[in-house]
Design a protein around this motif. Sequence first.
Motif, PDB file in Angstrom:
ATOM      1  N   ILE A  91      -3.934  -9.494   2.351  1.00 32.87           N
ATOM      2  CA  ILE A  91      -3.181  -9.209   1.118  1.00 32.87           C
ATOM      3  C   ILE A  91      -4.119  -8.803  -0.190  1.00 32.87           C
ATOM      4  CG2 ILE A  91      -2.273 -11.121   0.254  1.00 32.87           C
ATOM      5  CD1 ILE A  91       0.526  -9.551   0.434  1.00 32.87           C
ATOM      6  N   PHE A  92      -5.140  -9.929  -0.437  1.00 39.02           N
ATOM      7  CA  PHE A  92      -5.739  -9.851  -1.529  1.00 39.02           C
ATOM      8  C   PHE A  92      -6.493  -8.412  -1.604  1.00 39.02           C
ATOM      9  CE2 PHE A  92      -9.999 -10.685  -3.815  1.00 39.02           C
ATOM     10  CZ  PHE A  92      -9.324 -10.928  -5.107  1.00 39.02           C
ATOM     11  N   TYR A  93      -6.858  -8.075  -0.342  1.00 40.28           N
ATOM     12  CA  TYR A  93      -7.917  -6.807  -0.065  1.00 40.28           C
ATOM     13  C   TYR A  93      -7.116  -5.594  -0.497  1.00 40.28           C
ATOM     14  CZ  TYR A  93      -9.320  -2.892   2.899  1.00 40.28           C
ATOM     15  OH  TYR A  93      -9.446  -1.752   3.422  1.00 40.28           O
ATOM     16  N   VAL A  94      -5.826  -5.754   0.114  1.00 42.43           N
ATOM     17  CA  VAL A  94      -4.978  -4.702  -0.195  1.00 42.43           C
ATOM     18  C   VAL A  94      -4.488  -4.263  -1.738  1.00 42.43           C
ATOM     19  CG1 VAL A  94      -2.481  -3.584   0.296  1.00 42.43           C
ATOM     20  CG2 VAL A  94      -3.935  -4.857   1.922  1.00 42.43           C
ATOM     21  N   TYR A 131       0.862  -1.011   0.084  1.00 37.74           N
ATOM     22  CA  TYR A 131      -0.139   0.162  -0.148  1.00 37.74           C
ATOM     23  C   TYR A 131       0.944   1.328  -0.024  1.00 37.74           C
ATOM     24  CZ  TYR A 131      -3.568   3.332   1.286  1.00 37.74           C
ATOM     25  OH  TYR A 131      -4.277   4.442   1.413  1.00 37.74           O
ATOM     26  N   SER A 132       1.843   1.004   0.741  1.00 35.20           N
ATOM     27  CA  SER A 132       2.858   2.557   0.896  1.00 35.20           C
ATOM     28  C   SER A 132       3.837   2.654  -0.097  1.00 35.20           C
ATOM     29  CB  SER A 132       3.727   2.388   2.282  1.00 35.20           C
ATOM     30  OG  SER A 132       2.922   2.406   3.357  1.00 35.20           O
ATOM     31  N   GLN A 172      -6.509   8.585   9.665  1.00 39.48           N
ATOM     32  CA  GLN A 172      -5.505   8.731   8.605  1.00 39.48           C
ATOM     33  C   GLN A 172      -4.352   7.634   8.773  1.00 39.48           C
ATOM     34  OE1 GLN A 172      -4.460  12.917   9.520  1.00 39.48           O
ATOM     35  NE2 GLN A 172      -5.823  13.455   7.888  1.00 39.48           N
ATOM     36  N   TRP A 173      -4.676   6.773   9.755  1.00 39.55           N
ATOM     37  CA  TRP A 173      -3.714   5.781   9.926  1.00 39.55           C
ATOM     38  C   TRP A 173      -4.000   4.421   9.249  1.00 39.55           C
ATOM     39  CZ3 TRP A 173      -3.830   6.534  16.113  1.00 39.55           C
ATOM     40  CH2 TRP A 173      -3.270   7.595  16.468  1.00 39.55           C
ATOM     41  N   ASN A 174      -2.970   3.482   9.152  1.00 44.79           N
ATOM     42  CA  ASN A 174      -3.035   2.269   8.142  1.00 44.79           C
ATOM     43  C   ASN A 174      -3.958   1.270   8.853  1.00 44.79           C
ATOM     44  OD1 ASN A 174      -1.439   3.232   6.010  1.00 44.79           O
ATOM     45  ND2 ASN A 174       0.432   2.322   7.064  1.00 44.79           N
ATOM     46  N   ILE A 175      -4.012   1.419  10.317  1.00 41.65           N
ATOM     47  CA  ILE A 175      -4.907   0.455  10.876  1.00 41.65           C
ATOM     48  C   ILE A 175      -6.215   0.810  10.565  1.00 41.65           C
ATOM     49  CG2 ILE A 175      -5.295   2.003  12.914  1.00 41.65           C
ATOM     50  CD1 ILE A 175      -5.712  -0.299  14.669  1.00 41.65           C
ATOM     51  N   MET A 176      -6.685   1.942   9.944  1.00 38.81           N
ATOM     52  CA  MET A 176      -8.176   1.987   9.566  1.00 38.81           C
ATOM     53  C   MET A 176      -8.652   1.311   8.427  1.00 38.81           C
ATOM     54  SD  MET A 176      -9.332   3.547  12.249  1.00 38.81           S
ATOM     55  CE  MET A 176     -10.918   4.030  11.581  1.00 38.81           C
ATOM     56  N   LEU A 177      -7.315   1.423   7.462  1.00 38.20           N
ATOM     57  CA  LEU A 177      -7.509   0.653   6.116  1.00 38.20           C
ATOM     58  C   LEU A 177      -7.418  -0.900   6.232  1.00 38.20           C
ATOM     59  CD1 LEU A 177      -5.285   3.212   4.148  1.00 38.20           C
ATOM     60  CD2 LEU A 177      -8.009   2.729   3.690  1.00 38.20           C
ATOM     61  N   GLN A 178      -6.625  -1.286   7.129  1.00 35.71           N
ATOM     62  CA  GLN A 178      -5.993  -2.786   7.191  1.00 35.71           C
ATOM     63  C   GLN A 178      -6.374  -3.182   8.751  1.00 35.71           C
ATOM     64  OE1 GLN A 178      -2.664  -4.135   5.142  1.00 35.71           O
ATOM     65  NE2 GLN A 178      -2.433  -1.953   4.263  1.00 35.71           N
ATOM     66  N   PRO A 179      -7.575  -3.038   9.453  1.00 32.08           N
ATOM     67  CA  PRO A 179      -7.653  -3.507  10.692  1.00 32.08           C
ATOM     68  C   PRO A 179      -7.340  -5.288  11.054  1.00 32.08           C
ATOM     69  CG  PRO A 179      -9.808  -3.026   9.847  1.00 32.08           C
ATOM     70  CD  PRO A 179      -8.696  -2.742   8.646  1.00 32.08           C
ATOM     71  N   LEU A 180      -7.839  -5.840   9.961  1.00 28.91           N
ATOM     72  CA  LEU A 180      -7.605  -7.219  10.087  1.00 28.91           C
ATOM     73  C   LEU A 180      -6.033  -7.424   9.969  1.00 28.91           C
ATOM     74  CD1 LEU A 180      -8.537  -9.957  10.119  1.00 28.91           C
ATOM     75  CD2 LEU A 180      -8.335 -10.128   7.411  1.00 28.91           C
ATOM     76  N   GLY A 181      -5.226  -6.791   9.338  1.00 27.73           N
ATOM     77  CA  GLY A 181      -3.864  -6.949   9.197  1.00 27.73           C
ATOM     78  C   GLY A 181      -3.345  -6.633  10.417  1.00 27.73           C
ATOM     79  N   VAL A 213      -6.359  -5.207  -3.977  1.00 27.22           N
ATOM     80  CA  VAL A 213      -7.673  -4.565  -4.808  1.00 27.22           C
ATOM     81  C   VAL A 213      -7.635  -2.891  -4.323  1.00 27.22           C
ATOM     82  CG1 VAL A 213     -10.362  -4.246  -4.595  1.00 27.22           C
ATOM     83  CG2 VAL A 213      -8.915  -6.829  -4.810  1.00 27.22           C
ATOM     84  N   LEU A 214      -7.448  -2.630  -3.273  1.00 31.74           N
ATOM     85  CA  LEU A 214      -7.401  -1.229  -2.666  1.00 31.74           C
ATOM     86  C   LEU A 214      -6.215  -0.529  -3.322  1.00 31.74           C
ATOM     87  CD1 LEU A 214      -8.816   0.266  -0.411  1.00 31.74           C
ATOM     88  CD2 LEU A 214      -6.704  -0.178   1.168  1.00 31.74           C
ATOM     89  N   VAL A 215      -5.073  -1.060  -3.753  1.00 33.40           N
ATOM     90  CA  VAL A 215      -4.069  -0.368  -4.436  1.00 33.40           C
ATOM     91  C   VAL A 215      -4.574  -0.183  -5.959  1.00 33.40           C
ATOM     92  CG1 VAL A 215      -1.782  -0.541  -5.481  1.00 33.40           C
ATOM     93  CG2 VAL A 215      -2.262  -1.230  -2.891  1.00 33.40           C
ATOM     94  N   LYS A 216      -5.358  -1.130  -6.654  1.00 33.00           N
ATOM     95  CA  LYS A 216      -5.385  -1.132  -7.863  1.00 33.00           C
ATOM     96  C   LYS A 216      -6.453   0.138  -8.084  1.00 33.00           C
ATOM     97  CE  LYS A 216      -3.212  -3.594 -10.486  1.00 33.00           C
ATOM     98  NZ  LYS A 216      -2.287  -2.984 -11.537  1.00 33.00           N
ATOM     99  N   ILE A 217      -7.550   0.137  -6.957  1.00 32.03           N
ATOM    100  CA  ILE A 217      -8.664   1.068  -7.191  1.00 32.03           C
ATOM    101  C   ILE A 217      -8.103   2.524  -7.021  1.00 32.03           C
ATOM    102  CG2 ILE A 217     -10.549   2.069  -5.961  1.00 32.03           C
ATOM    103  CD1 ILE A 217     -11.203  -0.959  -5.244  1.00 32.03           C
TER     104      ILE A 217
END
Length: 323
Positions: free
Chosen positions: A314-317, A168-169, A187-196, A319-323
């Motif tokens: 990681i599959f979700y990430v 993502y970064s 604005q932290w990564n935990i909000m985008l990837q809580p499961l991670g 998709v997130l990066v491609k969007i």
Amino acid sequence: MIPTIPAELLRLLIFTVAILAFVSLNALILVWLERKLAGHFQVRPGPFEVGPHGLLQTLCDGLKLMGKQLVAPAAADKRLFWLAPILAFAPVFLCFLPIPFGPTLLGMEFEIGVVLILAFTGLSVLATILAGWGSNNKFSLLGASRAVSQAVAYEVPLLITVLGIVMYSGSLNFSEIVAMQGSWPWQWNIMLQPLGFFIFFICSLAECNRAPFDLPEAESELTAGFHTEYSSMGFGLFFFAEYTNMVIVSSVGTALFLGGWHGPFVDGWWWFAAKVYFLIFVMMWMRWTFPRVRFDQLLNLSWKWLIPLALINIFYVAVLVKI
């Protein structure tokens, strides 16, 4: 003519001395804090007798530990036996170098800082193997065997989770990963990837051999596991390494998921310290709340649950990066 010391080398020396002082003081504070928290969580008295609220108890314990005789079993492999505690403690200094504790509070800038930390934290497993094999003791060897199985099982989901942040970064540099996050929690990564973050934290507990994943030590089954035969500062170095590793994994989690030194109103190192010690508090809370799991449950949790969940993350990430 007196040769001058390069500024970068001087800065590195000062940072190393500061880290040495911090590691020693941190271990004293965390041992005292863990005893007090254990007393509160399990409704039993913590240290009260030595100093106000038992503040000097850890210092006295440390002096007693250093005053004991260094002893090695007669049948032990002496070189491996004494190399193990040194190898467990030495890499922790290198792991602090790439972590940005503040906007300018950084030991050294590494473009591949994430890789460096993952590589050096892996050396602790090697130290455990040497301690178990070199002690020539069945309890030590069983503890070391458990440590290797545990490390293999939990490093896989941990690496996959960290890979999600790197994807993502687009960077392996801790400073750049922290800079991409903002001052407010959303604005932290935990909000985008809580499961991670959840997977990372569970794996961190296992990496530090903290309860409920302290199978390599398991006092009720293996006496003290891989460090059964160690006394004095041989045991002390393993002890220091455990508490320092808690700080390292909490620092990495703070930088990757919790915005690092960013925080509401005024950014600074105080936000980084507050987040790190909050994560350590949760680790201690879990140790004195949850019972130790069985070894088959420990491995099943990783291979059957954490790894599939890490792959979903990681599959979700992706998709997130491609969007």
